[in-house]
Scaffold this motif. Structure first.
Motif, PDB file in Angstrom:
ATOM      1  N   LYS A  24       0.831  -1.201   0.000  1.00 51.14           N
ATOM      2  CA  LYS A  24       0.000   0.000   0.000  1.00 51.14           C
ATOM      3  C   LYS A  24       0.866   1.252   0.000  1.00 51.14           C
ATOM      4  O   LYS A  24       1.922   1.298   0.637  1.00 51.14           O
ATOM      5  CB  LYS A  24      -0.914   0.010   1.225  1.00 51.14           C
ATOM      6  CG  LYS A  24      -1.991  -1.032   1.160  1.00 51.14           C
ATOM      7  CD  LYS A  24      -2.980  -0.868   2.286  1.00 51.14           C
ATOM      8  CE  LYS A  24      -4.147  -1.810   2.094  1.00 51.14           C
ATOM      9  NZ  LYS A  24      -5.271  -1.491   2.946  1.00 51.14           N
ATOM     10  N   ARG A  25       0.415   2.264  -0.697  1.00 53.71           N
ATOM     11  CA  ARG A  25       1.077   3.570  -0.684  1.00 53.71           C
ATOM     12  C   ARG A  25       0.610   4.308   0.561  1.00 53.71           C
ATOM     13  O   ARG A  25      -0.522   4.141   1.016  1.00 53.71           O
ATOM     14  CB  ARG A  25       0.731   4.355  -1.936  1.00 53.71           C
ATOM     15  CG  ARG A  25       1.297   3.681  -3.189  1.00 53.71           C
ATOM     16  CD  ARG A  25       0.862   4.377  -4.423  1.00 53.71           C
ATOM     17  NE  ARG A  25      -0.549   4.022  -4.636  1.00 53.71           N
ATOM     18  CZ  ARG A  25      -1.322   4.565  -5.548  1.00 53.71           C
ATOM     19  NH1 ARG A  25      -0.856   5.487  -6.346  1.00 53.71           N
ATOM     20  NH2 ARG A  25      -2.568   4.197  -5.674  1.00 53.71           N
ATOM     21  N   VAL A  26       1.489   5.145   1.109  1.00 54.05           N
ATOM     22  CA  VAL A  26       1.204   5.847   2.366  1.00 54.05           C
ATOM     23  C   VAL A  26       0.710   7.259   2.078  1.00 54.05           C
ATOM     24  O   VAL A  26       1.325   7.991   1.306  1.00 54.05           O
ATOM     25  CB  VAL A  26       2.461   5.908   3.257  1.00 54.05           C
ATOM     26  CG1 VAL A  26       2.185   6.705   4.518  1.00 54.05           C
ATOM     27  CG2 VAL A  26       2.921   4.502   3.617  1.00 54.05           C
ATOM     28  N   ILE A  27      -0.397   7.615   2.729  1.00 60.57           N
ATOM     29  CA  ILE A  27      -0.890   8.986   2.696  1.00 60.57           C
ATOM     30  C   ILE A  27      -0.722   9.555   4.101  1.00 60.57           C
ATOM     31  O   ILE A  27      -1.241   8.991   5.067  1.00 60.57           O
ATOM     32  CB  ILE A  27      -2.377   9.049   2.287  1.00 60.57           C
ATOM     33  CG1 ILE A  27      -2.547   8.594   0.849  1.00 60.57           C
ATOM     34  CG2 ILE A  27      -2.926  10.458   2.477  1.00 60.57           C
ATOM     35  CD1 ILE A  27      -3.969   8.620   0.353  1.00 60.57           C
ATOM     36  N   ALA A  28       0.007  10.662   4.219  1.00 59.71           N
ATOM     37  CA  ALA A  28       0.180  11.332   5.507  1.00 59.71           C
ATOM     38  C   ALA A  28      -0.945  12.347   5.670  1.00 59.71           C
ATOM     39  O   ALA A  28      -1.171  13.179   4.791  1.00 59.71           O
ATOM     40  CB  ALA A  28       1.528  12.032   5.568  1.00 59.71           C
ATOM     41  N   VAL A  29      -1.640  12.256   6.791  1.00 61.02           N
ATOM     42  CA  VAL A  29      -2.759  13.151   7.066  1.00 61.02           C
ATOM     43  C   VAL A  29      -2.366  14.060   8.226  1.00 61.02           C
ATOM     44  O   VAL A  29      -2.194  13.597   9.358  1.00 61.02           O
ATOM     45  CB  VAL A  29      -4.051  12.379   7.408  1.00 61.02           C
ATOM     46  CG1 VAL A  29      -5.181  13.342   7.717  1.00 61.02           C
ATOM     47  CG2 VAL A  29      -4.428  11.442   6.269  1.00 61.02           C
ATOM     48  N   LEU A  64     -10.969  12.497   7.042  1.00 55.80           N
ATOM     49  CA  LEU A  64     -10.208  12.014   5.893  1.00 55.80           C
ATOM     50  C   LEU A  64      -9.508  10.704   6.224  1.00 55.80           C
ATOM     51  O   LEU A  64      -9.583   9.734   5.454  1.00 55.80           O
ATOM     52  CB  LEU A  64      -9.182  13.064   5.459  1.00 55.80           C
ATOM     53  CG  LEU A  64      -8.221  12.632   4.353  1.00 55.80           C
ATOM     54  CD1 LEU A  64      -8.980  12.279   3.081  1.00 55.80           C
ATOM     55  CD2 LEU A  64      -7.200  13.727   4.098  1.00 55.80           C
ATOM     56  N   ALA A  65      -8.840  10.652   7.374  1.00 53.99           N
ATOM     57  CA  ALA A  65      -8.123   9.442   7.773  1.00 53.99           C
ATOM     58  C   ALA A  65      -9.081   8.258   7.869  1.00 53.99           C
ATOM     59  O   ALA A  65      -8.787   7.166   7.372  1.00 53.99           O
ATOM     60  CB  ALA A  65      -7.410   9.670   9.106  1.00 53.99           C
ATOM     61  N   ILE A  90     -10.203   6.997   4.386  1.00 49.31           N
ATOM     62  CA  ILE A  90      -9.156   6.210   3.719  1.00 49.31           C
ATOM     63  C   ILE A  90      -9.059   4.828   4.353  1.00 49.31           C
ATOM     64  O   ILE A  90      -8.962   3.817   3.656  1.00 49.31           O
ATOM     65  CB  ILE A  90      -7.800   6.941   3.786  1.00 49.31           C
ATOM     66  CG1 ILE A  90      -7.862   8.253   3.008  1.00 49.31           C
ATOM     67  CG2 ILE A  90      -6.678   6.050   3.253  1.00 49.31           C
ATOM     68  CD1 ILE A  90      -6.699   9.193   3.277  1.00 49.31           C
ATOM     69  N   PHE A  98      -4.246   2.292  -0.060  1.00 45.24           N
ATOM     70  CA  PHE A  98      -3.554   3.315   0.698  1.00 45.24           C
ATOM     71  C   PHE A  98      -3.509   2.970   2.181  1.00 45.24           C
ATOM     72  O   PHE A  98      -4.467   2.439   2.734  1.00 45.24           O
ATOM     73  CB  PHE A  98      -4.235   4.679   0.543  1.00 45.24           C
ATOM     74  CG  PHE A  98      -4.143   5.225  -0.847  1.00 45.24           C
ATOM     75  CD1 PHE A  98      -2.994   5.854  -1.288  1.00 45.24           C
ATOM     76  CD2 PHE A  98      -5.204   5.092  -1.722  1.00 45.24           C
ATOM     77  CE1 PHE A  98      -2.907   6.343  -2.582  1.00 45.24           C
ATOM     78  CE2 PHE A  98      -5.135   5.577  -3.013  1.00 45.24           C
ATOM     79  CZ  PHE A  98      -3.978   6.213  -3.448  1.00 45.24           C
ATOM     80  N   VAL A 158      -2.591   4.817   6.046  1.00 41.94           N
ATOM     81  CA  VAL A 158      -2.645   6.159   6.643  1.00 41.94           C
ATOM     82  C   VAL A 158      -1.522   6.339   7.647  1.00 41.94           C
ATOM     83  O   VAL A 158      -1.332   5.516   8.542  1.00 41.94           O
ATOM     84  CB  VAL A 158      -3.997   6.396   7.351  1.00 41.94           C
ATOM     85  CG1 VAL A 158      -3.985   7.715   8.116  1.00 41.94           C
ATOM     86  CG2 VAL A 158      -5.127   6.383   6.333  1.00 41.94           C
ATOM     87  N   ARG A 159      -0.788   7.427   7.480  1.00 43.61           N
ATOM     88  CA  ARG A 159       0.155   7.884   8.502  1.00 43.61           C
ATOM     89  C   ARG A 159      -0.474   9.140   9.095  1.00 43.61           C
ATOM     90  O   ARG A 159      -0.558  10.178   8.443  1.00 43.61           O
ATOM     91  CB  ARG A 159       1.524   8.195   7.903  1.00 43.61           C
ATOM     92  CG  ARG A 159       2.538   8.629   8.948  1.00 43.61           C
ATOM     93  CD  ARG A 159       3.966   8.614   8.416  1.00 43.61           C
ATOM     94  NE  ARG A 159       4.350   7.253   8.079  1.00 43.61           N
ATOM     95  CZ  ARG A 159       5.093   6.935   7.015  1.00 43.61           C
ATOM     96  NH1 ARG A 159       5.528   7.855   6.201  1.00 43.61           N
ATOM     97  NH2 ARG A 159       5.401   5.672   6.786  1.00 43.61           N
TER      98      ARG A 159
END
Length: 62
Positions: A4-9, A20-21, A24, A32, A34-35
């Motif tokens: 999974k690709r990481v999305i930083a919130v 948003l977190a 996701i 994705f 979540v960081r």
């Protein structure tokens, strides 16, 4: 399965960032992870995000 690709919130324990977190994290097939960036990683909200699968990280960008 691909990694999974990481999305930083930023502000992940607040209203907008938290929403948003959670959105996701709720999309299990979305590809994705979540960081969650927060000033208070020990808060109840941060613990909830951890339980949902987010990586919670202390960050104060202010």
């Amino acid at each position: 399965m691909a990694e999974k690709r990481v999305i930083a919130v930023v502000g992940a324990t607040g209203s907008q960032g938290g929403g948003l977190a959670r959105a996701i994290l709720a999309d299990a097939g979305g590809g994705f992870a979540v960081r969650a960036l927060t000033r208070h990683p020990d808060s109840d909200t941060a613990r909830e995000l951890t339980a949902l699968g987010a990586e919670v990280v202390k960050a104060d960008i202010g």
